[in-house]
Design an enzyme around this catalytic site. Structure first.
Site: not given
Length: 739
Positions: A246, A472-473, A629, A639, A704, A706
Site C-alpha cells: 500500500f 497482491g494486485t 480497458r 482492487q 485501478v 488507487e
C-alpha cells in the site's frame, strides 16, 4: 506490426476474469515471503527502538545483552561499520526533499521509535530478549508532535501547486451560495499483512543476495549501492511475493540497511524482521488540516474554489503529496486558489499511502461540495453534472477520455438514487436512521518508462520477464494475459517472471501505473518476438521471403501464412538459435503530452445510524469506475473492493493516535489500531463503465489500484449527514462525534 492476432477467432485473454496464476502457490503455502527463506547458519537481528521523541543518546550499555548465550553482536552508532554515504546525502526513487534518515548515524534522536541498536543472535527469540537488556541513557529535549499546535510554523511545500486562476476573492464574495468549512484527516499506518523483513544471504565473494519486502527491487539495489558503496553487480534484490504494501514498500525501510550492515560486518547471513509495533516506526499517511471555500451562482455553477491544506512532515525531510490539485481539476471553475503548506514535527517522514493526497484532499472537496448542494437545494449528483469539467483546469488540457458522467448515471441507477428523500433524518428503518450519500473520485492515469524481455525456446516455452513486483494486485496474472494476447497463445503457455533486480528495468510498483507502464513493455516485447518468429520463417522458407503483413496471423501458438501454419516451437528449432528473444524499453507515447489522463469514479453509499447509540454501519456501496480497458475484471474488482473497504475504515475507524506529551503513537498494534472485520462490511457492488482510450497507452488501460478508495470516506460522511442532520468534518467519524 498490423498482424491479425487470432485467426481462429478465439476470444482475447485480455478482458477475461482469469484466476490468479500465483493463487495456488499462495493458498498452499508454497509462496515464500521475505522473512521465510531458510539458510544454514542464518543469524537474526532485533531492533532496539528509542523511547523518547527528541534528544540525544548519552550512553548505550550492551553488557548484559552480550552475556546472553547465542548473542553474536550488538551494533549501534558507536561501533557500526563505516558506511560510505553517511558522509553525504543520498536519495532513493521515492525520497522526499531534505536529508534522508540514516539508521545508527549518530547520537541524535529524531523521533520516538527510532532504531538505536541492532542485536544479532542465533535465533530471533534470543535477539529480542537480549534487546530488552540493552540500557540506553538519554538527554531529553522538548518535542512537538501536534500538527494543530504547530500549524503557525508551516512553510510552503516544495511541491509545485497549480497557480491561482481568476479572481477567487471576487468569485467567492459575490456567490449566491457559499461554503467555508474546515476538515481534518488523521495519521494512518499501512499495516500490510506481511511485516517488513530483509533476509541478507552473504555470499563467499562478498556479494549479497537479499529477499526484501519492497515495491521496487531496483530501487533497493540503487539505495544499497549508494549507501554502502557496493558494486551493483554484487547486490541482487529479490521480492517474488509481497504480502501487501500500500506504499509502505516504496522506500527502503530501515530494516534493510541494518541487515546489510550486520551481514557485512559479521560476514554472515542475517535476517531482520520488524515487529508489528515497529511497523508504526516509519512512514504513514500524514495528518492534514483543510479549509474549503466554495462559491456557486443561483444555478449551482461554481464561481470560486479555494482549498488550503496544512500537512505534517519530519524535521529532516519535506514530504509532499498532491492534496489540493484535485480541487482545481475535477470541476469546471475559472476562479481557483490552492495552497499547500507543511509543518515540521518531531516525527518520522510520512510516506505515500494508497492514493496519496487524493484520499485526504478529496475528503475536504467532496464533503464541501455536498454542503454546497444542501445550501443551494440541489441534488448532489446534479450539482456535479452542472460543474462537469471537459478539460483539466490545472493543465488546461482536454482529457484523453472521461466517462465520469456515465459513472454518475450507472452508479445512481444501480443504487436507486432517484428514490432518495433529500431531507436529512427523513429516511429510517425502525430505530435506525437511513442515510444516502455520494461522492466523486479521481486519480492520475500515469505511465513510466519500463522494460521487458520475451523469449521462446525450441520446446515452445515462452518466458516474459520484468523487474516489477506483485504486491497482491495481480501483476503476475495481468502480465500473463497481456503477453498471451500479444503472442496469440493461451495464458497457461506464458511463464511471467518478476521481483528480481537483475531483470529488465521496471519502475516502483505504485500509483496505479504498473499495468500501463510494464504492461506496455510486455506487449511491445511480445510483439517484437512475433516479428522475430516471422523473420525466422522468412529465412527458412523462401516462398515467404516477401509477405504482406495483412496475410500474417498469430494464434493458438502458430504463425499463419497463406493457409499454412507453423508452430512456434518448430520455427525456433528450424532457426539457427536455441532461443529467440526480444528486449524492449517502452516509454509514454508523445501523443499523451497534449492531454490530461485520469481515472474517475462515482461512489454511492447507504449508512444505518442507530438513533439511540450513534453506531454507524455502512449497509451497501455502489462504486462505478471508469478506468479505460480493464485487463482482468476479476482482479480489478478485487482492487476496488479493497479500496472501498479501506474507505470505510478511513471514514469510521482508522486513526493512529499520538500521546503528544510523550511524542509517540499509542495504538501501535492491530488490537488497538482499528480496522474493519468482515462483519463490518455490507454489500459492495462494483460497476466498470466502458471507456475507450487510444491515447493513454497502447493497452488503453488506466489502472485501478488507487481509484477504489478515493471518495469513499466522503460519500460515507455525506450519508451520515443525510441520516442524522449532523455534519462531522473530522475523520474518523466515531459514535461520540455523532452523539
Amino acid at each position: 506490426m498490423n498482424a491479425k492476432i487470432s485467426p481462429t477467432g478465439k476470444v482475447s485473454p485480455v478482458g477475461q476474469p482469469l484466476d490468479r496464476v500465483d493463487g495456488h502457490l499462495k493458498v498452499t503455502g508454497q509462496a515464500r515471503y521475505a522473512g521465510e527463506y531458510p539458510q544454514t547458519g542464518l543469524l537474526h537481528g532485533s531492533v532496539v527502538s528509542s523511547t523518547i521523541a527528541c534528544g540525544r543518546i548519552v550512553s548505550i550499555d550492551t553488557t548484559q545483552a552480550l552475556q546472553v548465550p547465542g548473542v553474536v553482536a550488538v551494533i549501534d552508532h558507536t561501533n557500526r561499520p563505516h558506511v560510505a554515504s553517511y558522509d553525504k546525502d543520498y536519495e532513493d526513487a521515492d525520497s522526499a526533499k531534505g536529508s534522508p534518515f540514516r539508521p545508527l548515524y549518530n547520537d541524535k534522536v529524531l523521533y520516538s521509535g527510532q532504531p538505536l541498536a541492532l542485536v544479532v543472535a542465533d535465533t530471533l527469540e534470543l535477539a529480542r530478549y537480549a534487546g530488552s537488556l540493552v540500557n540506553i541513557e538519554y538527554e531529553v529535549d522538548a518535542h512537538q508532535t501536534d500538527l494543530t499546535a504547530a500549524q503557525d510554523e508551516a512553510h510552503t511545500a516544495p511541491a509545485e501547486t497549480p497557480k491561482p486562476r481568476g479572481d477567487f476573492q471576487t468569485g467567492f464574495s459575490k456567490a449566491a451560495f457559499t461554503v467555508d468549512a474546515r476538515y481534518s484527516t488523521p495519521n494512518e499506518h499501512h499495516n500490510p499483512m506481511e511485516p517488513h523483513a530483509s533476509t541478507v544471504l552473504y555470499q563467499d565473494d562478498g556479494s549479497l543476495e537479499i529477499h526484501d519486502k519492497t515495491q521496487g527491487t531496483q530501487n533497493c539495489q540503487d539505495y544499497l549501492h549508494n549507501v554502502f558503496g557496493l558494486e551493483k553487480e554484487k547486490i541482487r534484490i529479490l521480492a517474488a511475493f509481497v504480502g501487501g504494501a500500500f506504499g509502505s514498500g516504496l522506500r527502503p525501510q530501515y530494516q534493510l540497511p541494518l541487515a546489510v550492515m550486520a551481514a557485512l560486518q559479521l560476514k554472515r547471513s542475517v535476517r531482520v524482521t520488524l515487529t508489528r509495533q515497529q511497523m508504526f516506526t516509519f512512514g504513514y499517511r500524514p495528518n492534514t488540516l483543510q479549509r474549503l471555500r466554495l462559491g456557486a451562482d443561483a444555478e449551482g455553477r461554481l464561481t470560486a474554489v479555494g482549498h488550503d491544506v496544512i500537512g505534517q512532515t519530519s524535521r529532516f525531510e519535506d514530504f509532499t503529496e498532491h492534496v489540493v490539485e484535485w480541487s482545481g481539476m475535477l470541476y469546471q471553475c475559472d476562479k481557483v486558489q490552492l495552497t499547500y503548506k507543511l509543518a515540521p514535527l518531531d516525527v518520522y517522514t510520512p510516506l505515500d499511502m494508497r492514493a496519496p493526497g487524493a484520499t485526504s484532499g478529496m475528503v475536504g472537496l467532496e464533503c464541501a461540495l455536498d454542503e454546497l448542494a444542501c445550501a443551494a437545494g440541489i441534488d448532489p449528483v446534479q450539482l456535479r453534472l452542472t460543474n462537469f469539467a471537459e478539460r483539466n483546469g490545472n493543465e488546461d488540457k482536454p482529457y484523453s477520455s472521461k466517462e465520469l458522467r456515465a459513472c454518475y448515471q450507472q452508479g445512481a441507477e444501480r443504487f436507486g438514487w432517484d428514490k432518495r428523500n433529500p431531507e436529512p433524518r427523513s429516511m429510517r428503518n425502525g430505530h435506525q436512521l437511513v442515510g444516502w450519500g455520494m461522492a466523486g473520485g479521481v486519480w492520475e492515469a500515469m505511465q513510466m518508462k519500463a522494460s521487458a524481455k520475451a523469449s521462446i525456446d525450441s520446446d515452445g516455452k515462452i518466458t516474459v520477464t520484468s523487474a516489477t513486483t506483485d504486491i497482491g494486485t495481480g501483476t503476475y496474472t495481468v502480465m500473463t494475459q497481456i503477453a498471451a494476447e500479444a503472442l496469440g497463445v493461451m495464458p497457461q503457455d506464458i511463464h511471467f517472471v518478476l521481483g528480481d533486480s537483475s531483470l529488465p528495468t521496471a519502475p516502483l510498483q505504485g500509483g496505479s501505473f504498473t499495468v500501463s507502464s510494464v504492461g506496455t513493455a510486455v506487449q511491445q516485447a511480445c510483439r517484437g518476438l512475433r516479428t522475430k518468429l516471422l523473420d525466422a520463417v522468412r529465412m527458412a522458407h523462401a516462398e515467404f521471403a516477401v509477405v504482406d503483413m495483412e496475410e500474417v496471423g498469430f494464434g493458438d501458438g502458430y504463425l499463419h501464412i497463406r493457409g499454412q501454419r507453423f508452430a512456434y516451437a518448430d520455427i525456433v528449432r528450424e532457426s539457427s538459435h536455441d532461443v529467440l528473444d526480444v528486449r524492449i524499453d517502452a516509454e509514454p507515447d508523445k501523443k499523451r503530452e497534449g492531454y490530461a489522463t485520469a481515472t474517475h469514479s462515482a461512489v454511492f453509499v447507504e449508512v444505518l445510524v442507530d438513533e439511540d447509540l450513534g453506531t454507524i454501519r455502512v449497509n451497501r456501496v455502489v462504486s462505478a469506475v471508469a478506468a479505460g480497458r480493464v485487463v482482468n475484471p476479476k482482479t480489478a474488482r478485487s482492487q476496488i473492493l479493497g479500496g472501498v473497504v479501506w474507505g470505510i475504515s478511513q471514514a469510521l475507524q482508522e486513526e493512529t493516535l499520538t500521546d503528544h506529551h510523550l511524542g509517540r503513537f499509542m495504538n501501535h498494534s492491530l488490537a488497538e489500531y482499528h480496522i474493519p472485520v468482515n462483519a463490518d462490511i455490507g454489500d459492495i457492488d462494483v460497476v466498470f463503465v466502458e471507456e475507450n482510450d487510444e491515447i493513454v497507452n497502447e493497452l488503453g488501460s488506466k489502472g485501478v489500484g488507487e481509484i477504489g478508495i478515493v471518495g469513499v470516506a466522503s460519500a460515507i460522511a455525506n450519508a451520515i449527514y443525510h441520516a442524522t442532520g449532523k455534519r462531522v468534518r473530522e475523520l474518523p467519524i466515531t459514535l461520540d462525534k455523532v452523539l
